[in-house]
Design a protein around this motif. Structure first.
Motif, PDB file in Angstrom:
ATOM      1  N   ALA A  67       0.843  -1.199   0.000  1.00 39.08           N
ATOM      2  CA  ALA A  67       0.000   0.000   0.000  1.00 39.08           C
ATOM      3  C   ALA A  67       0.874   1.243   0.000  1.00 39.08           C
ATOM      4  N   PHE A  68       0.469   2.232  -0.806  1.00 39.49           N
ATOM      5  CA  PHE A  68       1.249   3.456  -0.967  1.00 39.49           C
ATOM      6  C   PHE A  68       0.325   4.667  -0.975  1.00 39.49           C
ATOM      7  N   LEU A  69       0.881   5.818  -0.577  1.00 36.72           N
ATOM      8  CA  LEU A  69       0.209   7.101  -0.748  1.00 36.72           C
ATOM      9  C   LEU A  69       0.967   7.921  -1.777  1.00 36.72           C
ATOM     10  N   PHE A  70       0.222   8.563  -2.654  1.00 42.25           N
ATOM     11  CA  PHE A  70       0.802   9.514  -3.596  1.00 42.25           C
ATOM     12  C   PHE A  70       0.231  10.884  -3.240  1.00 42.25           C
ATOM     13  N   ASP A  71       1.081  11.724  -2.657  1.00 44.49           N
ATOM     14  CA  ASP A  71       0.726  13.018  -2.096  1.00 44.49           C
ATOM     15  C   ASP A  71      -0.112  12.827  -0.827  1.00 44.49           C
ATOM     16  N   ALA A  72      -0.084  13.874   0.020  1.00 45.52           N
ATOM     17  CA  ALA A  72      -0.756  13.780   1.318  1.00 45.52           C
ATOM     18  C   ALA A  72      -1.198  15.168   1.742  1.00 45.52           C
ATOM     19  N   GLY A  73      -2.245  15.657   1.088  1.00 42.70           N
ATOM     20  CA  GLY A  73      -2.780  16.966   1.428  1.00 42.70           C
ATOM     21  C   GLY A  73      -3.394  16.977   2.818  1.00 42.70           C
ATOM     22  N   GLU A  74      -3.701  18.168   3.296  1.00 38.49           N
ATOM     23  CA  GLU A  74      -4.290  18.351   4.622  1.00 38.49           C
ATOM     24  C   GLU A  74      -5.507  17.440   4.806  1.00 38.49           C
ATOM     25  N   GLY A  75      -5.566  16.750   5.955  1.00 39.02           N
ATOM     26  CA  GLY A  75      -6.714  15.900   6.245  1.00 39.02           C
ATOM     27  C   GLY A  75      -6.654  14.514   5.639  1.00 39.02           C
ATOM     28  N   THR A  76      -5.508  14.132   5.085  1.00 32.87           N
ATOM     29  CA  THR A  76      -5.417  12.823   4.433  1.00 32.87           C
ATOM     30  C   THR A  76      -5.759  11.692   5.393  1.00 32.87           C
ATOM     31  N   GLN A  77      -5.291  11.777   6.647  1.00 36.24           N
ATOM     32  CA  GLN A  77      -5.540  10.663   7.565  1.00 36.24           C
ATOM     33  C   GLN A  77      -7.030  10.491   7.837  1.00 36.24           C
ATOM     34  N   ARG A  78      -7.768  11.586   7.904  1.00 31.80           N
ATOM     35  CA  ARG A  78      -9.216  11.460   8.117  1.00 31.80           C
ATOM     36  C   ARG A  78      -9.884  10.823   6.902  1.00 31.80           C
ATOM     37  N   GLN A  79      -9.407  11.169   5.720  1.00 32.72           N
ATOM     38  CA  GLN A  79      -9.950  10.564   4.508  1.00 32.72           C
ATOM     39  C   GLN A  79      -9.670   9.063   4.472  1.00 32.72           C
ATOM     40  N   MET A  80      -8.511   8.668   4.971  1.00 29.29           N
ATOM     41  CA  MET A  80      -8.182   7.237   5.015  1.00 29.29           C
ATOM     42  C   MET A  80      -9.152   6.494   5.928  1.00 29.29           C
TER      43      MET A  80
ATOM     44  N   TYR B 149     -12.795   6.473   4.204  1.00 27.87           N
ATOM     45  CA  TYR B 149     -12.986   5.578   3.069  1.00 27.87           C
ATOM     46  C   TYR B 149     -12.402   4.187   3.292  1.00 27.87           C
ATOM     47  N   GLY B 150     -11.952   3.927   4.528  1.00 28.04           N
ATOM     48  CA  GLY B 150     -11.599   2.571   4.915  1.00 28.04           C
ATOM     49  C   GLY B 150     -10.408   1.961   4.206  1.00 28.04           C
ATOM     50  N   THR B 151      -9.419   2.780   3.899  1.00 24.78           N
ATOM     51  CA  THR B 151      -8.258   2.228   3.198  1.00 24.78           C
ATOM     52  C   THR B 151      -7.334   1.449   4.121  1.00 24.78           C
ATOM     53  N   GLY B 152      -7.380   1.736   5.423  1.00 23.15           N
ATOM     54  CA  GLY B 152      -6.382   1.203   6.330  1.00 23.15           C
ATOM     55  C   GLY B 152      -5.164   2.108   6.342  1.00 23.15           C
ATOM     56  N   PHE B 153      -4.284   1.882   7.307  1.00 27.52           N
ATOM     57  CA  PHE B 153      -3.114   2.743   7.497  1.00 27.52           C
ATOM     58  C   PHE B 153      -1.796   2.015   7.226  1.00 27.52           C
ATOM     59  N   ASP B 154      -1.866   0.855   6.597  1.00 27.04           N
ATOM     60  CA  ASP B 154      -0.668   0.042   6.394  1.00 27.04           C
ATOM     61  C   ASP B 154       0.152   0.504   5.186  1.00 27.04           C
ATOM     62  N   VAL B 155       0.459   1.789   5.172  1.00 22.26           N
ATOM     63  CA  VAL B 155       1.217   2.371   4.059  1.00 22.26           C
ATOM     64  C   VAL B 155       2.706   2.209   4.321  1.00 22.26           C
ATOM     65  N   GLU B 156       3.431   1.739   3.328  1.00 22.47           N
ATOM     66  CA  GLU B 156       4.871   1.550   3.509  1.00 22.47           C
ATOM     67  C   GLU B 156       5.704   2.653   2.871  1.00 22.47           C
ATOM     68  N   ALA B 157       5.112   3.449   1.990  1.00 24.17           N
ATOM     69  CA  ALA B 157       5.866   4.523   1.345  1.00 24.17           C
ATOM     70  C   ALA B 157       4.913   5.620   0.905  1.00 24.17           C
ATOM     71  N   VAL B 158       5.414   6.861   0.935  1.00 22.86           N
ATOM     72  CA  VAL B 158       4.668   8.030   0.470  1.00 22.86           C
ATOM     73  C   VAL B 158       5.469   8.667  -0.648  1.00 22.86           C
ATOM     74  N   PHE B 159       4.804   8.937  -1.767  1.00 24.46           N
ATOM     75  CA  PHE B 159       5.452   9.526  -2.935  1.00 24.46           C
ATOM     76  C   PHE B 159       4.882  10.933  -3.143  1.00 24.46           C
ATOM     77  N   LEU B 160       5.701  11.943  -2.935  1.00 25.89           N
ATOM     78  CA  LEU B 160       5.286  13.328  -3.084  1.00 25.89           C
ATOM     79  C   LEU B 160       5.661  13.829  -4.471  1.00 25.89           C
ATOM     80  N   THR B 161       4.699  14.435  -5.161  1.00 21.91           N
ATOM     81  CA  THR B 161       5.000  14.974  -6.485  1.00 21.91           C
ATOM     82  C   THR B 161       5.717  16.318  -6.384  1.00 21.91           C
ATOM     83  N   HIS B 162       5.411  17.086  -5.333  1.00 20.07           N
ATOM     84  CA  HIS B 162       6.074  18.361  -5.077  1.00 20.07           C
ATOM     85  C   HIS B 162       5.654  18.818  -3.679  1.00 20.07           C
ATOM     86  N   VAL B 163       6.247  19.899  -3.200  1.00 16.27           N
ATOM     87  CA  VAL B 163       6.026  20.250  -1.797  1.00 16.27           C
ATOM     88  C   VAL B 163       5.147  21.487  -1.613  1.00 16.27           C
ATOM     89  N   HIS B 164       4.239  21.746  -2.522  1.00 20.79           N
ATOM     90  CA  HIS B 164       3.216  22.749  -2.260  1.00 20.79           C
ATOM     91  C   HIS B 164       2.279  22.224  -1.173  1.00 20.79           C
TER      92      HIS B 164
END
Length: 307
Positions: free
Chosen positions: A32-45, A48-63
């Protein structure tokens, strides 16, 4: 083998009642991966029941609309006694900013967290059956997109022909499908290519983050099963798209057409459109005859294997 996408945030820079800032959750079987993590991402997870077992986060940029959810998420993992390491990938030159962001309002995480700077053309994650590579995008800061690309699969096994050749049902079938020749009782050798078809392509998932349309996206998204592309504006607001280094829905459609992508999902929708999404879809469909979706928060897309 599951490959699925859950859109956690599909808004442009400004969130709305219906849309969170950018974040996409991708699951490939047990990974499981996250691509970008805008404000409130954890609440969205949680929502929508994705679970929190993310092993890597891929940021496209730092805005901010792509990264401000990361500190809270890291702290929540700490509260839950996370022990698994976390790798965060970010464009070249932005690693220090990401490290500062994560620790801005608290101590360093209690688990191992490594921030890696990546460059276009680099394979940033290399697994046995797939990889994730960074590619060039064009925004107002150092930015990359990411492509998850699976290896080719073994060709189909022709059981009927194998039996005609005298191969007994059992382990020799598996050996042939794995690419190994087998010897029959009469000394005949059956080669894999006699009973195994041509390799079948794996799947390809491409996410641009914020970008102007680029040739690099066309190249990396060639025959993609799903292209997730910046579509901040309608074509009527093309001048604004150019000024802010974003894409219009029509431009996203053109990229999908030129790449031969099977499906296009439009995201990073400007708050100026509210719920009026018809023009965005129409602009994309004017350029691209494949399946177009204007992504919304909570949308799940399963990515099937190519026919």
């Amino acid at each position: 083998m599951t490959l699925s996408v859950t859109f956690l945030g599909t808004s442009g820079a400004v969130p709305t009642v219906e849309r969170n800032p950018s974040s996409i959750y991708v699951r490939r079987e047990g990974d499981a991966f996250l691509f970008d993590a805008g404000e409130g991402t954890q609440r969205q997870m949680m929502r929508y029941g994705t679970g929190f077992d993310v092993e890597a986060v891929f940021l496209t940029h730092v805005h901010g609309d792509h990264v401000l959810g990361l500190p809270g998420l890291v702290q929540t993992w700490g509260f839950h006694d996370r022990e698994a390491p976390l790798d965060v990938y970010t464009p070249q030159g932005t690693g220090d900013a990401v490290r500062d962001l994560i620790t801005a309002v608290g101590a360093a995480p209690s688990f191992r967290l490594d921030v890696h700077e990546v460059s276009p053309g680099e394979t940033v994650l290399d697994r046995e059956a797939y990889g994730i590579e960074a590619f060039h995008t064009e925004h107002r800061t150092n930015a990359v997109g990411y492509a998850l690309v699976e290896d080719d699969r073994t060709g189909r096994f022709d059981r009927e022909h194998a039996e005609e050749l005298g191969v007994p049902v059992g382990p020799k079938f598996s050996a042939l499908h794995a690419g190994n020749p087998v010897e029959l009782e009469d000394g005949t050798v059956v080669e894999p290519e006699q009973v195994v078809g041509d390799p079948r392509p794996g799947r390809k998932l491409v996410y641009t983050g914020d970008t102007r349309p680029t040739d690099a996206t066309v190249a990396v998204a060639e025959d993609a099963d799903l292209l997730i592309h910046d579509a901040t504006f309608t074509d009527d607001d093309a001048e604004r798209a150019t000024q802010t280094a974003h894409s219009t829905a029509g431009e996203a459609g053109r990229i999908a057409r030129e790449a031969g992508a099977t499906r296009l999902a439009l995201t990073h929708v400007s708050s100026r459109y509210g719920g009026q999404l018809g023009p965005l879809k129409a602009d994309a469909q004017a350029e691209y005859t494949g399946h177009v979706t204007v992504a919304h928060d909570g949308l799940d897309i399963d990515v099937p294997y190519p026919e």
